[in-house]
Design a protein around this motif. Structure first.
Motif, short mmCIF file in Angstrom:
data_model
loop_
_atom_site.label_atom_id
_atom_site.label_comp_id
_atom_site.label_asym_id
_atom_site.label_seq_id
_atom_site.Cartn_x
_atom_site.Cartn_y
_atom_site.Cartn_z
N SER A 25 0.80 -1.22 0.00
CA SER A 25 0.00 0.00 0.00
C SER A 25 0.83 1.27 0.00
O SER A 25 0.32 2.35 -0.28
N ARG A 69 -1.08 -14.52 -1.13
CA ARG A 69 -2.38 -15.09 -0.80
C ARG A 69 -2.55 -16.47 -1.45
O ARG A 69 -2.09 -16.69 -2.57
N TYR A 97 -7.17 1.54 -1.48
CA TYR A 97 -8.12 0.62 -2.11
C TYR A 97 -7.67 0.20 -3.51
O TYR A 97 -8.39 -0.53 -4.21
N THR A 100 -5.26 -5.05 -4.66
CA THR A 100 -6.26 -6.11 -4.75
C THR A 100 -5.63 -7.49 -4.53
O THR A 100 -4.41 -7.63 -4.55
N TYR A 101 -6.47 -8.47 -4.33
CA TYR A 101 -6.03 -9.87 -4.25
C TYR A 101 -7.16 -10.77 -4.76
O TYR A 101 -8.32 -10.35 -4.80
N MET A 110 -8.58 -4.60 -1.33
CA MET A 110 -8.16 -4.72 0.06
C MET A 110 -8.81 -3.63 0.90
O MET A 110 -8.74 -2.45 0.58
N SER A 111 -9.43 -4.05 1.99
CA SER A 111 -10.07 -3.13 2.92
C SER A 111 -9.07 -2.73 4.00
O SER A 111 -7.98 -3.32 4.10
N ASP A 114 -8.01 -5.78 5.83
CA ASP A 114 -7.01 -6.60 5.13
C ASP A 114 -5.61 -6.04 5.29
O ASP A 114 -4.65 -6.78 5.52
N HIS A 115 -5.48 -4.72 5.14
CA HIS A 115 -4.16 -4.09 5.29
C HIS A 115 -3.62 -4.29 6.71
O HIS A 115 -2.42 -4.55 6.89
N ASP A 118 -2.38 -7.85 7.16
CA ASP A 118 -1.09 -8.05 6.48
C ASP A 118 0.05 -7.41 7.27
O ASP A 118 1.16 -7.94 7.31
#
Length: 394
Positions: A25, A69, A97, A100-101, A110-111, A114-115, A118
């Protein structure tokens, strides 16, 4: 340290070798931060101010790390290089945002959740081998959910405690929605940094004809929550401030909240004055644009909207329309969160690059020096104002 200096003056010897992990990010800003650090340290060694021992100089301080992932959407953290004994700094933008995955063949954005997961995976992958771990999270994860109204979760406080349980020593954030959230981790390092200096500098660059006094310029907060920022900025500039508050009908509930009856303005006369609207974040943009519209009705002059985080959940269309109607002059936000290319191309938009500031913070912490000079920008702001008054280029 003056405004024109390219690097901080640091005389201590770092105990731990510097290492940086920009999460996916923060890839772009992470590279900029790394370039500053590489340049400053090579210059110090060349000037005889430091010794190139223990990897003080490197071609890059970025450590390769991944969070791959599986097809199910599950993930793991990987660090590809040894970080044993290193002073590790992890950068993450939980609002990005654009990352993606894939999960079961679907592309998922990714929300913030999610970040954050990670981030914890990478910290766990470090396995407590680093000398110390610091997290630079410009937008504080769940920073808007900081107090309970009824039976609610306290997500931000819980997240901070999770990071402390993972032995994170320092958390650096920018313009926290409410800095009192640090009470959740009273014995740990927590700093909330203000970009006030960068805002002032970019406003002055955008309009060299501004007059900085109470007769010509005003700082306004769009609500009660941002009063502290407006008061600080007004005091530093030596001008007046005002604020709007929402008068509500507490006898009625509509869609779960009390409806707004009117927006009341508290402050001096606005007519003919240029205005700086200051806030920590722009979500949909409704609040700041409504503030600008009300100020224009009061015959305000130029309006500069400054916010640390320009998230713009409703896209740029509302700002395009407001700009065409003359409701504001410039929109100024930082690159601490993801900026879509569409926004960067707008004629009214100014981006504050915070990469040098982050590099200064990392370099100072790695040398175990005080951050107080960086966290209090009053001296730098005053120097910029003096140069502006003399007609010098900012």
């Amino acid at each position: 340290m003056t405004d024109t200096q390219a690097k901080p003056v640091l005389t201590t010897i770092p105990e731990g070798r510097l290492a940086i992990i920009p999460m996916k990010s923060t890839t772009e800003i992470g590279k900029k931060v790394d370039n500053y650090l590489v340049q400053w340290r090579k210059e110090r060694v060349t000037a005889g101010q430091a010794s190139d021992d223990n990897g003080y100089c490197r071609d890059s301080f970025i450590v390769e790390a991944n969070t791959p992932r599986f097809g199910t959407g599950e993930a793991k953290g990987e660090i590809k290089t040894s970080i044993r004994g290193d002073d590790l700094y992890i950068l993450v933008d939980v609002m990005n945002y654009s990352v993606t995955y894939k999960m079961n063949g679907f592309e998922n954005v990714m929300s913030p959740d999610d970040h954050f997961q990670d981030l914890k995976r990478v910290i766990a992958a470090a396995g407590k081998k680093a000398r110390r771990v610091s997290v630079i999270m410009p937008y504080l994860y769940e920073g808007r959910q900081i107090k309970q109204n009824g039976r609610e979760s306290l997500d931000c406080a819980g997240a901070l405690q999770e990071l402390m349980d993972l032995d994170v020593e320092n958390i650096i954030t920018f313009d926290a929605h409410d800095a009192r959230v640090q009470n959740a981790i009273p014995y740990s390092g927590f700093e909330t940094v203000s970009p006030a200096y960068q805002f002032i500098k970019n406003v002055l660059r955008a309009d060299p004809d501004l007059t900085i006094d109470s007769s010509h310029l005003l700082v306004v907060s769009p609500d009660e929550g941002g009063m502290g920022r407006a008061i600080y900025l007004a005091n530093v500039l030596g001008i007046d401030m005002g604020m709007f508050y929402k008068r509500r009908d507490f006898s009625t509930v509509v869609n779960g909240s009390n409806p707004v009856v009117a927006h009341e303005f508290l402050g001096p006369d606005v007519e003919g004055k240029d205005v700086i609207i200051i806030d920590d974040m722009i979500s949909s943009g409704d609040a700041v644009l409504e503030t600008a519209q009300l100020l224009k009705k009061k015959k305000a002059g130029k309006i500069f909207i400054c916010a640390t985080f320009g998230i713009l959940t409703g896209g740029t269309t509302p700002f395009d329309s407001a700009y065409k109607r003359g409701l504001f002059t410039k929109l100024i936000t930082t690159n601490l969160v993801y900026q879509p290319e569409e926004l960067l191309k707008k004629p009214y938009y100014i981006s504050c690059d915070m990469s040098k500031y982050i590099a200064l913070i990392i370099d100072t912490l790695n040398h175990d020096c005080s951050l107080s000079g960086l966290l209090n920008p009053v001296d730098r702001i005053n120097r910029v104002l003096e140069r502006y008054a003399r007609g010098e280029k900012i």
